[in-house]
Design a protein around this motif. Structure first.
Motif, PDB file in Angstrom:
ATOM      1  N   ASN A 171       0.811  -1.206   0.000  1.00  0.00           N
ATOM      2  CA  ASN A 171       0.000   0.000   0.000  1.00  0.00           C
ATOM      3  C   ASN A 171       0.850   1.264   0.000  1.00  0.00           C
ATOM      4  OD1 ASN A 171      -2.964  -0.677   0.230  1.00  0.00           O
ATOM      5  ND2 ASN A 171      -2.151  -1.958   1.861  1.00  0.00           N
ATOM      6  N   VAL A 172       0.289   2.327  -0.587  1.00  0.00           N
ATOM      7  CA  VAL A 172       0.921   3.640  -0.531  1.00  0.00           C
ATOM      8  C   VAL A 172       1.122   4.050   0.924  1.00  0.00           C
ATOM      9  CG1 VAL A 172       0.598   6.088  -1.056  1.00  0.00           C
ATOM     10  CG2 VAL A 172      -0.045   4.357  -2.747  1.00  0.00           C
ATOM     11  N   ALA A 173       0.118   3.760   1.762  1.00  0.00           N
ATOM     12  CA  ALA A 173       0.170   4.166   3.161  1.00  0.00           C
ATOM     13  C   ALA A 173       1.349   3.553   3.896  1.00  0.00           C
ATOM     14  CB  ALA A 173      -1.134   3.774   3.854  1.00  0.00           C
ATOM     15  N   HIS A 174       1.682   2.319   3.564  1.00  0.00           N
ATOM     16  CA  HIS A 174       2.795   1.645   4.244  1.00  0.00           C
ATOM     17  C   HIS A 174       4.109   2.370   3.970  1.00  0.00           C
ATOM     18  CE1 HIS A 174       4.812  -1.850   6.044  1.00  0.00           C
ATOM     19  NE2 HIS A 174       5.733  -1.659   5.130  1.00  0.00           N
ATOM     20  N   GLY A 175       4.355   2.707   2.707  1.00  0.00           N
ATOM     21  CA  GLY A 175       5.580   3.419   2.364  1.00  0.00           C
ATOM     22  C   GLY A 175       5.633   4.808   2.977  1.00  0.00           C
ATOM     23  N   LEU A 176       4.489   5.501   2.980  1.00  0.00           N
ATOM     24  CA  LEU A 176       4.454   6.840   3.567  1.00  0.00           C
ATOM     25  C   LEU A 176       4.730   6.796   5.068  1.00  0.00           C
ATOM     26  CD1 LEU A 176       1.390   8.483   1.766  1.00  0.00           C
ATOM     27  CD2 LEU A 176       3.803   9.031   1.441  1.00  0.00           C
TER      28      LEU A 176
ATOM     29  N   PRO B 101      -5.972  13.903  10.467  1.00  0.00           N
ATOM     30  CA  PRO B 101      -7.361  13.973   9.979  1.00  0.00           C
ATOM     31  C   PRO B 101      -7.576  12.917   8.898  1.00  0.00           C
ATOM     32  CG  PRO B 101      -6.049  15.739   9.029  1.00  0.00           C
ATOM     33  CD  PRO B 101      -5.144  15.017   9.969  1.00  0.00           C
ATOM     34  N   LEU B 102      -8.587  12.101   9.045  1.00  0.00           N
ATOM     35  CA  LEU B 102      -8.806  11.007   8.097  1.00  0.00           C
ATOM     36  C   LEU B 102      -9.231  11.497   6.721  1.00  0.00           C
ATOM     37  CD1 LEU B 102     -10.508   8.353  10.398  1.00  0.00           C
ATOM     38  CD2 LEU B 102      -8.117   8.515   9.701  1.00  0.00           C
ATOM     39  N   ASN B 103      -9.719  12.751   6.641  1.00  0.00           N
ATOM     40  CA  ASN B 103     -10.041  13.287   5.316  1.00  0.00           C
ATOM     41  C   ASN B 103      -8.813  13.876   4.621  1.00  0.00           C
ATOM     42  OD1 ASN B 103      -9.578  15.681   6.669  1.00  0.00           O
ATOM     43  ND2 ASN B 103     -11.698  16.401   6.556  1.00  0.00           N
ATOM     44  N   CYS B 104      -7.656  13.847   5.305  1.00  0.00           N
ATOM     45  CA  CYS B 104      -6.358  14.273   4.749  1.00  0.00           C
ATOM     46  C   CYS B 104      -6.281  15.763   4.432  1.00  0.00           C
ATOM     47  CB  CYS B 104      -5.994  13.470   3.495  1.00  0.00           C
ATOM     48  SG  CYS B 104      -5.790  11.710   3.791  1.00  0.00           S
TER      49      CYS B 104
ATOM     50  N   LEU C 196      -1.241  12.311   0.230  1.00  0.00           N
ATOM     51  CA  LEU C 196      -2.443  11.549  -0.093  1.00  0.00           C
ATOM     52  C   LEU C 196      -3.532  12.462  -0.653  1.00  0.00           C
ATOM     53  CD1 LEU C 196      -2.760   9.069   2.920  1.00  0.00           C
ATOM     54  CD2 LEU C 196      -2.090   8.540   0.578  1.00  0.00           C
ATOM     55  N   TYR C 197      -3.683  13.623  -0.049  1.00  0.00           N
ATOM     56  CA  TYR C 197      -4.711  14.563  -0.521  1.00  0.00           C
ATOM     57  C   TYR C 197      -4.385  15.062  -1.928  1.00  0.00           C
ATOM     58  CZ  TYR C 197      -8.130  18.328  -0.485  1.00  0.00           C
ATOM     59  OH  TYR C 197      -9.187  19.147  -0.792  1.00  0.00           O
ATOM     60  N   ALA C 198      -3.095  15.393  -2.147  1.00  0.00           N
ATOM     61  CA  ALA C 198      -2.687  15.887  -3.465  1.00  0.00           C
ATOM     62  C   ALA C 198      -2.889  14.814  -4.537  1.00  0.00           C
ATOM     63  CB  ALA C 198      -1.230  16.340  -3.424  1.00  0.00           C
ATOM     64  N   MET C 199      -2.625  13.554  -4.193  1.00  0.00           N
ATOM     65  CA  MET C 199      -2.829  12.465  -5.147  1.00  0.00           C
ATOM     66  C   MET C 199      -4.297  12.340  -5.539  1.00  0.00           C
ATOM     67  SD  MET C 199      -0.315   9.520  -3.590  1.00  0.00           S
ATOM     68  CE  MET C 199      -0.911   8.261  -4.719  1.00  0.00           C
ATOM     69  N   SER C 200      -5.186  12.529  -4.552  1.00  0.00           N
ATOM     70  CA  SER C 200      -6.615  12.404  -4.854  1.00  0.00           C
ATOM     71  C   SER C 200      -7.118  13.563  -5.709  1.00  0.00           C
ATOM     72  CB  SER C 200      -7.420  12.334  -3.549  1.00  0.00           C
ATOM     73  OG  SER C 200      -7.372  13.568  -2.861  1.00  0.00           O
TER      74      SER C 200
ATOM     75  N   ARG D  72     -11.414   9.335  -3.870  1.00  0.00           N
ATOM     76  CA  ARG D  72     -11.633   9.818  -2.495  1.00  0.00           C
ATOM     77  C   ARG D  72     -11.747   8.657  -1.518  1.00  0.00           C
ATOM     78  NH1 ARG D  72     -16.447  14.096  -0.880  1.00  0.00           N
ATOM     79  NH2 ARG D  72     -15.868  14.366   1.323  1.00  0.00           N
ATOM     80  N   GLN D  73     -12.432   7.576  -1.947  1.00  0.00           N
ATOM     81  CA  GLN D  73     -12.570   6.399  -1.097  1.00  0.00           C
ATOM     82  C   GLN D  73     -11.212   5.734  -0.870  1.00  0.00           C
ATOM     83  OE1 GLN D  73     -15.190   5.390   0.603  1.00  0.00           O
ATOM     84  NE2 GLN D  73     -13.972   3.739   1.482  1.00  0.00           N
ATOM     85  N   ALA D  74     -10.391   5.665  -1.921  1.00  0.00           N
ATOM     86  CA  ALA D  74      -9.051   5.097  -1.774  1.00  0.00           C
ATOM     87  C   ALA D  74      -8.214   5.943  -0.831  1.00  0.00           C
ATOM     88  CB  ALA D  74      -8.374   4.995  -3.144  1.00  0.00           C
ATOM     89  N   ARG D  75      -8.388   7.261  -0.899  1.00  0.00           N
ATOM     90  CA  ARG D  75      -7.649   8.158  -0.004  1.00  0.00           C
ATOM     91  C   ARG D  75      -8.017   7.888   1.452  1.00  0.00           C
ATOM     92  NH1 ARG D  75      -9.356  14.164  -0.641  1.00  0.00           N
ATOM     93  NH2 ARG D  75     -10.929  13.518   0.891  1.00  0.00           N
ATOM     94  N   LEU D  76      -9.301   7.711   1.721  1.00  0.00           N
ATOM     95  CA  LEU D  76      -9.744   7.434   3.081  1.00  0.00           C
ATOM     96  C   LEU D  76      -9.172   6.112   3.585  1.00  0.00           C
ATOM     97  CD1 LEU D  76     -11.513   8.031   5.547  1.00  0.00           C
ATOM     98  CD2 LEU D  76     -13.425   6.934   4.343  1.00  0.00           C
ATOM     99  N   GLU D  77      -9.212   5.095   2.731  1.00  0.00           N
ATOM    100  CA  GLU D  77      -8.676   3.788   3.123  1.00  0.00           C
ATOM    101  C   GLU D  77      -7.182   3.877   3.413  1.00  0.00           C
ATOM    102  OE1 GLU D  77      -8.117  -0.747   1.326  1.00  0.00           O
ATOM    103  OE2 GLU D  77      -9.250   0.765   0.207  1.00  0.00           O
ATOM    104  N   GLN D  78      -6.447   4.591   2.552  1.00  0.00           N
ATOM    105  CA  GLN D  78      -5.008   4.714   2.751  1.00  0.00           C
ATOM    106  C   GLN D  78      -4.677   5.552   3.991  1.00  0.00           C
ATOM    107  OE1 GLN D  78      -2.566   3.060   0.977  1.00  0.00           O
ATOM    108  NE2 GLN D  78      -4.373   2.032   0.149  1.00  0.00           N
ATOM    109  N   ALA D  79      -5.502   6.554   4.296  1.00  0.00           N
ATOM    110  CA  ALA D  79      -5.280   7.355   5.504  1.00  0.00           C
ATOM    111  C   ALA D  79      -5.432   6.490   6.754  1.00  0.00           C
ATOM    112  CB  ALA D  79      -6.260   8.523   5.544  1.00  0.00           C
ATOM    113  N   LYS D  80      -6.424   5.615   6.756  1.00  0.00           N
ATOM    114  CA  LYS D  80      -6.617   4.717   7.892  1.00  0.00           C
ATOM    115  C   LYS D  80      -5.461   3.739   8.029  1.00  0.00           C
ATOM    116  CE  LYS D  80     -11.684   4.891   7.770  1.00  0.00           C
ATOM    117  NZ  LYS D  80     -12.930   4.110   7.568  1.00  0.00           N
ATOM    118  N   LEU D  81      -5.006   3.199   6.903  1.00  0.00           N
ATOM    119  CA  LEU D  81      -3.883   2.261   6.943  1.00  0.00           C
ATOM    120  C   LEU D  81      -2.596   2.976   7.344  1.00  0.00           C
ATOM    121  CD1 LEU D  81      -4.622   0.088   3.776  1.00  0.00           C
ATOM    122  CD2 LEU D  81      -4.950  -0.526   6.169  1.00  0.00           C
ATOM    123  N   PHE D  82      -2.435   4.229   6.907  1.00  0.00           N
ATOM    124  CA  PHE D  82      -1.272   5.022   7.325  1.00  0.00           C
ATOM    125  C   PHE D  82      -1.247   5.162   8.841  1.00  0.00           C
ATOM    126  CE2 PHE D  82       0.178   9.220   8.709  1.00  0.00           C
ATOM    127  CZ  PHE D  82       1.501   9.203   8.276  1.00  0.00           C
TER     128      PHE D  82
END
Length: 380
Positions: A158-163, A207-210, A272-276, A285-295
């Motif tokens: 996941n992107v979140a793992h690397g970040l 913030p989970l909305n990034c 993450l926000y800039a990517m979305s 947007r849904q992928a961003r939320l999922e990645q924020a939680k995993l981050f």
């Protein structure tokens, strides 16, 4: 205390836990049901074993055909992806270690002349191959969204793992070990503004909305910048005396009482926000939320195992989507400050007769109905 209670919990109720083995347990349950159904059919054991072998062979033939089709694509990239190794490309496509032995075993049973009359017409290898090719063409065996998510999480794709790891290695692991020393120096020059040692931490806003603002005062007027901590200079990646610094903020409660802490956003959330917002990233947007939680979950797990950072951070995870309270953020910060303040029973700097004396409780003047939210959660 039970092992379930000892298990680390996510810092926010909406942060997902790791997936477990319920899919495998469900498989065992259905195996038992199938075995019972076969027993009730009163077929002989030999017939059942024979049919099982035929079905296994069909699955392995299907895997072989799919692997050959995959190899047809991979051979075009053998130089760039496999260093010119055709055998490596073949192994990556066919996975012989998983399917090869079963395929050979089933084929051996199939070609045995015994019980030839028991072999159904539909078990012809050509029909098996045709069936698999049709499933490939119509994408009937593509993994589900849940399976893809599990594969990515289990293998850290996941992107979140690397970040999270980049944020820890490239920033938190550098600044957190020296944070309390810098706060001491800051206090000496600022009339001991940060009094409570339990709050001598870097409070990291997630913030989970990034949505990350460069100015906390614009997000919430009750949060005001006071000053920066002394700079930390480190030689880093060829940059001599690279500068790191953190900011001290004043947070007002409902009764205009001032509280002070070191606080900042988790900067990877900006990425993450800039990517979305970038069409080229194809990041919903849904992928961003999922990645924020995993981050958040990954960062929490990394920091929990880090001895250098122990006791030097506080994650403040929140979701202010749809919040109309313009002072929501200051209240979130105050909840965590109050929670830390309640854990502080004594200041060992003030001793009487060698005994740590209790400290007077400092109320944050938050109403009783607005208690700190627990960092433990049993929800998914």
């Amino acid at each position: 205390m039970s092992p379930e209670e000892n298990r680390p919990q996510p810092p926010h109720s909406s942060i997902p836990r790791h997936r477990g083995n319920w899919a495998r347990h469900a498989s065992y349950f259905f195996i038992a049901l199938c075995a019972l159904a076969l027993y009730l059919t009163e077929h002989s054991l030999l017939d059942i074993v024979w049919c099982l072998l035929i079905h296994f062979m069909a699955l392995q033939v299907g895997a072989l055909v799919k692997g050959i089709c995959t190899f047809a694509e991979e051979v075009r990239h053998v130089s760039a992806r496999y260093g010119g190794g055709y055998l490596r490309a073949l192994n990556a496509s066919l996975d012989f270690r998983r399917h090869g032995f079963l395929l050979l075993l089933c084929w051996a049973v199939y070609v045995l002349p015994l019980k030839e009359s028991r072999i159904p017409q539909c078990s012809n290898p050509s029909l098996m191959c045709l069936c698999q090719l049709l499933t490939i063409i119509f994408s009937l065996q593509n993994p589900s969204a849940a399976e893809i998510s599990e594969i990515c999480e289990r293998n850290n794709f996941n992107v979140a793992h690397g970040l999270a790891w980049s944020y820890y290695i490239g920033y938190l692991k550098i600044i957190l070990p020296d944070l309390k020393d810098l706060i001491r120096v800051f206090n000496q020059n600022n009339n001991f503004l940060l009094k409570r040692k339990k709050t001598w931490k870097l409070h990291i806003l997630i913030p989970l909305n990034c949505e990350v603002s460069d100015n906390l005062g614009k997000v919430d007027s009750r949060i005001q910048f006071i000053n920066n901590l002394p700079e930390l200079n480190v030689d880093r990646a060829g940059i001599k005396r690279r500068t790191y610094k953190n900011s001290v903020y004043e947070v007002l409660d409902e009764n205009q009482k001032m509280h002070y802490c070191v606080v900042e956003y988790a900067t990877p959330l900006q990425s993450l926000y800039a990517m979305s917002q970038d069409d080229n990233a194809a990041f919903s947007r849904q992928a961003r939320l999922e990645q924020a939680k995993l981050f958040c979950r990954t960062l929490e797990e990394i920091l929990e195992k880090s001895k250098e950072c122990s006791g030097c951070y506080q994650l403040i995870v929140y979701d202010d989507s749809g919040e109309n309270d313009k002072h929501f953020l200051s209240k979130e910060i105050l909840r965590h400050l109050k929670q830390q303040d309640q854990e502080e029973y004594a200041m060992c700097d003030q001793k009487e007769g060698g005994v740590c004396m209790p400290v007077e409780n400092t109320e944050l003047l938050i109403s009783d109905s607005d208690q700190p939210l627990s960092l433990r959660s049993d929800s998914y």
